[in-house]
Motif scaffolding. Structure first.
Motif, PDB file in Angstrom:
ATOM      1  N   ARG A 210       0.885  -1.105  -0.037  1.00 12.82           N
ATOM      2  CA  ARG A 210      -0.026  -0.190   0.054  1.00 12.82           C
ATOM      3  C   ARG A 210       0.885   1.182  -0.293  1.00 12.82           C
ATOM      4  NH1 ARG A 210      -1.172  -2.305   5.296  1.00 12.82           N
ATOM      5  NH2 ARG A 210      -0.108  -1.259   7.115  1.00 12.82           N
ATOM      6  N   GLY A 211       2.654   1.100  -0.536  1.00 11.17           N
ATOM      7  CA  GLY A 211       3.011   1.800  -0.568  1.00 11.17           C
ATOM      8  C   GLY A 211       3.687   2.491   0.372  1.00 11.17           C
TER       9      GLY A 211
ATOM     10  N   VAL B 193      14.533  -0.615   4.805  1.00 15.78           N
ATOM     11  CA  VAL B 193      15.315  -1.862   5.096  1.00 15.78           C
ATOM     12  C   VAL B 193      14.643  -2.417   5.362  1.00 15.78           C
ATOM     13  CG1 VAL B 193      16.566  -2.936   6.100  1.00 15.78           C
ATOM     14  CG2 VAL B 193      17.996  -1.314   5.105  1.00 15.78           C
ATOM     15  N   VAL B 194      13.882  -3.911   4.554  1.00 16.93           N
ATOM     16  CA  VAL B 194      13.184  -4.958   5.602  1.00 16.93           C
ATOM     17  C   VAL B 194      14.132  -5.786   6.164  1.00 16.93           C
ATOM     18  CG1 VAL B 194      11.241  -4.534   4.596  1.00 16.93           C
ATOM     19  CG2 VAL B 194      12.674  -5.766   3.305  1.00 16.93           C
ATOM     20  N   ILE B 195      14.424  -6.796   7.730  1.00 18.22           N
ATOM     21  CA  ILE B 195      13.919  -7.547   7.871  1.00 18.22           C
ATOM     22  C   ILE B 195      13.365  -8.655   7.950  1.00 18.22           C
ATOM     23  CG2 ILE B 195      15.873  -8.576   9.732  1.00 18.22           C
ATOM     24  CD1 ILE B 195      16.866  -5.589  10.044  1.00 18.22           C
ATOM     25  N   MET B 196      12.551  -9.846   8.093  1.00 18.56           N
ATOM     26  CA  MET B 196      11.982 -10.620   7.814  1.00 18.56           C
ATOM     27  C   MET B 196      12.463 -12.413   7.753  1.00 18.56           C
ATOM     28  SD  MET B 196      10.248  -8.938   4.529  1.00 18.56           S
ATOM     29  CE  MET B 196       8.206 -10.602   4.737  1.00 18.56           C
ATOM     30  N   VAL B 197      10.977 -13.029   7.829  1.00 19.68           N
ATOM     31  CA  VAL B 197      11.617 -14.258   7.770  1.00 19.68           C
ATOM     32  C   VAL B 197      12.032 -14.572   6.614  1.00 19.68           C
ATOM     33  CG1 VAL B 197      10.462 -16.235   7.687  1.00 19.68           C
ATOM     34  CG2 VAL B 197       9.910 -15.205   9.444  1.00 19.68           C
TER      35      VAL B 197
ATOM     36  N   GLN C 285      10.498 -12.383  -5.648  1.00 20.24           N
ATOM     37  CA  GLN C 285      10.406 -12.563  -6.826  1.00 20.24           C
ATOM     38  C   GLN C 285       9.143 -11.628  -6.994  1.00 20.24           C
ATOM     39  OE1 GLN C 285       8.587 -15.777  -5.245  1.00 20.24           O
ATOM     40  NE2 GLN C 285      10.234 -17.210  -5.744  1.00 20.24           N
ATOM     41  N   ASP C 286       8.232 -10.379  -6.774  1.00 18.65           N
ATOM     42  CA  ASP C 286       7.814  -9.073  -6.228  1.00 18.65           C
ATOM     43  C   ASP C 286       8.382  -7.825  -6.698  1.00 18.65           C
ATOM     44  OD1 ASP C 286       5.300 -11.047  -6.098  1.00 18.65           O
ATOM     45  OD2 ASP C 286       5.152  -9.760  -3.945  1.00 18.65           O
ATOM     46  N   LYS C 287       9.986  -8.275  -7.105  1.00 17.99           N
ATOM     47  CA  LYS C 287      10.172  -7.406  -7.452  1.00 17.99           C
ATOM     48  C   LYS C 287      10.525  -6.067  -6.888  1.00 17.99           C
ATOM     49  CE  LYS C 287      11.061  -9.051 -11.218  1.00 17.99           C
ATOM     50  NZ  LYS C 287      12.901  -9.582 -11.167  1.00 17.99           N
ATOM     51  N   ARG C 288      10.514  -5.796  -5.259  1.00 19.81           N
ATOM     52  CA  ARG C 288      10.068  -5.619  -3.827  1.00 19.81           C
ATOM     53  C   ARG C 288      11.455  -4.994  -3.503  1.00 19.81           C
ATOM     54  NH1 ARG C 288       5.443  -3.023  -3.589  1.00 19.81           N
ATOM     55  NH2 ARG C 288       3.656  -4.507  -4.399  1.00 19.81           N
ATOM     56  N   ILE C 289      12.398  -5.382  -3.979  1.00 22.88           N
ATOM     57  CA  ILE C 289      13.584  -6.300  -2.736  1.00 22.88           C
ATOM     58  C   ILE C 289      14.851  -5.388  -4.306  1.00 22.88           C
ATOM     59  CG2 ILE C 289      14.991  -7.153  -1.672  1.00 22.88           C
ATOM     60  CD1 ILE C 289      12.671  -6.078   0.084  1.00 22.88           C
TER      61      ILE C 289
ATOM     62  N   VAL D 143      13.888  -1.725  -3.051  1.00 29.10           N
ATOM     63  CA  VAL D 143      13.404  -1.034  -4.391  1.00 29.10           C
ATOM     64  C   VAL D 143      13.368   1.113  -3.934  1.00 29.10           C
ATOM     65  CG1 VAL D 143      13.325  -2.560  -6.015  1.00 29.10           C
ATOM     66  CG2 VAL D 143      11.348  -1.593  -5.275  1.00 29.10           C
ATOM     67  N   ASN D 144      12.629   1.109  -2.968  1.00 31.00           N
ATOM     68  CA  ASN D 144      11.795   2.312  -3.127  1.00 31.00           C
ATOM     69  C   ASN D 144      12.888   3.225  -1.773  1.00 31.00           C
ATOM     70  OD1 ASN D 144       9.724   2.766  -5.172  1.00 31.00           O
ATOM     71  ND2 ASN D 144       8.521   1.405  -4.371  1.00 31.00           N
ATOM     72  N   ALA D 145      13.679   3.169  -1.759  1.00 27.55           N
ATOM     73  CA  ALA D 145      14.706   2.673  -0.224  1.00 27.55           C
ATOM     74  C   ALA D 145      15.086   4.487  -0.860  1.00 27.55           C
ATOM     75  CB  ALA D 145      15.755   2.335  -0.053  1.00 27.55           C
ATOM     76  N   GLN D 146      15.045   5.086   0.527  1.00 26.77           N
ATOM     77  CA  GLN D 146      15.414   6.516   0.218  1.00 26.77           C
ATOM     78  C   GLN D 146      16.978   6.965   0.539  1.00 26.77           C
ATOM     79  OE1 GLN D 146      12.834   8.662   2.666  1.00 26.77           O
ATOM     80  NE2 GLN D 146      11.071   8.737   1.549  1.00 26.77           N
ATOM     81  N   HIS D 147      17.252   6.017   1.306  1.00 24.36           N
ATOM     82  CA  HIS D 147      18.655   5.734   2.273  1.00 24.36           C
ATOM     83  C   HIS D 147      19.456   4.529   1.975  1.00 24.36           C
ATOM     84  CE1 HIS D 147      17.990   9.753   3.395  1.00 24.36           C
ATOM     85  NE2 HIS D 147      16.731   9.424   4.225  1.00 24.36           N
ATOM     86  N   PRO D 148      19.286   4.072   0.122  1.00 22.01           N
ATOM     87  CA  PRO D 148      19.952   2.677   0.335  1.00 22.01           C
ATOM     88  C   PRO D 148      21.549   1.987   0.386  1.00 22.01           C
ATOM     89  CG  PRO D 148      20.095   3.681  -2.287  1.00 22.01           C
ATOM     90  CD  PRO D 148      19.438   4.804  -1.082  1.00 22.01           C
TER      91      PRO D 148
END
Length: 265
Positions: free
Chosen positions: A73-74, A79-83, A92-96, A222-227
């Motif tokens: 939802r935007g 960063v994401v940290i998860m299972v 696979q959804d191209k969000r990383i 992919v949308n990180a402001q501070h990659p």
């Protein structure tokens, strides 16, 4: 005679430069690794000068707080940290962002009872089976560990039918908190999510041959402001310095052969 003024100006400019360079790094994180990050955040912030904004949420599920649903939802995250397998779905959804995945820790499942209750015997399959059959009620999480407990563990122990009436899933909130309140006699969840909760006693990890290890991994979105800062954070969390704290929270360090790019759950 102008040197003190010049020195003061230089100090002010250096201070201003530091403030400009410092960034707020947003981290969406699921419960299993959250305790470790909270302990490590002050160390990293002092070392890097950046500030970590921690946004908790499950790795999966239908709740609005689940990380995949937040991203869909935007909502913004660096960063994401998860299972691990949930992170694979985001890849696979191209969000990383490609090439940014970092394996961080392996998390075993454990058991707690209400503080003051006798610790149950769970060292062997037979002991665990007997303990569960004698328990008045059992709780498990809505995460990967809970899915394993409800779909596989009970079947492996041959008590799936008996557990249908006494085992319940707890959504969003820590299972141990419900055990502490006396709502359930026994609680299953990843050890790192059980240990920080007051009011319970830790009985131990599941026996090795029925244990289920959840891999935790992180990546830059992919949308990180501070990659770049996000990559630096993940490298720090995988470092020997940080791993001492990670293992103290109930997790295991990832084997060296699986440090990068592993998609094991």
């Amino acid at each position: 005679m102008y040197k003190p003024i010049l020195s003061l100006t230089a100090i002010m400019l250096a201070s201003l430069s530091t403030c400009v360079l410092a960034q707020d790094i947003s981290v969406m994180i699921s419960g299993g690794f959250k305790a470790a990050l909270e302990k490590l955040a002050p160390v990293y912030e002092k070392q890097s000068g950046d500030h970590l904004v921690i946004i908790p949420g499950p790795s999966m599920g239908k709740t609005p707080q689940a990380i995949p649903n937040r991203l869909a939802r935007g909502e913004q995250a660096d960063v994401v940290i998860m299972v691990g397998d949930a992170l694979t779905h985001l890849q696979q959804d191209k969000r990383i962002a490609a090439g940014t995945r970092q394996e961080l820790a392996d998390s075993p499942i454990g058991i707690v009872v209400k503080q003051g209750d006798p610790l149950p015997a769970i060292k062997t399959d037979a002991e665990l089976r007997t303990t569960l059959l004698n328990a008045k009620s059992v709780a498990y999480s809505d995460s990967a560990s809970g899915r394993y407990v409800s779909n596989e563990l009970f079947k492996k122990l041959g008590i799936d039918r008996e557990m249908q009436t006494k085992a319940q899933m707890v959504e969003r909130i820590p299972v141990a908190s419900q055990v502490a309140q006396g709502r359930y006699a026994i609680g299953f969840q990843q050890v790192s999510e059980l240990l920080p909760v007051p009011g319970v006693s830790f009985a131990g990890e599941l026996p090795t041959n029925v244990q289920y290890i959840t891999r935790f991994a992180g990546a830059v979105t992919v949308n990180a402001q501070h990659p770049d800062e996000g990559k630096a954070l993940l490298s720090f969390l995988a470092s020997p310095q940080a791993q001492k704290i990670v293992t103290a929270t109930g997790m295991h360090s990832v084997p060296a052969t699986a440090k990068q790019g592993d998609t094991v759950q």
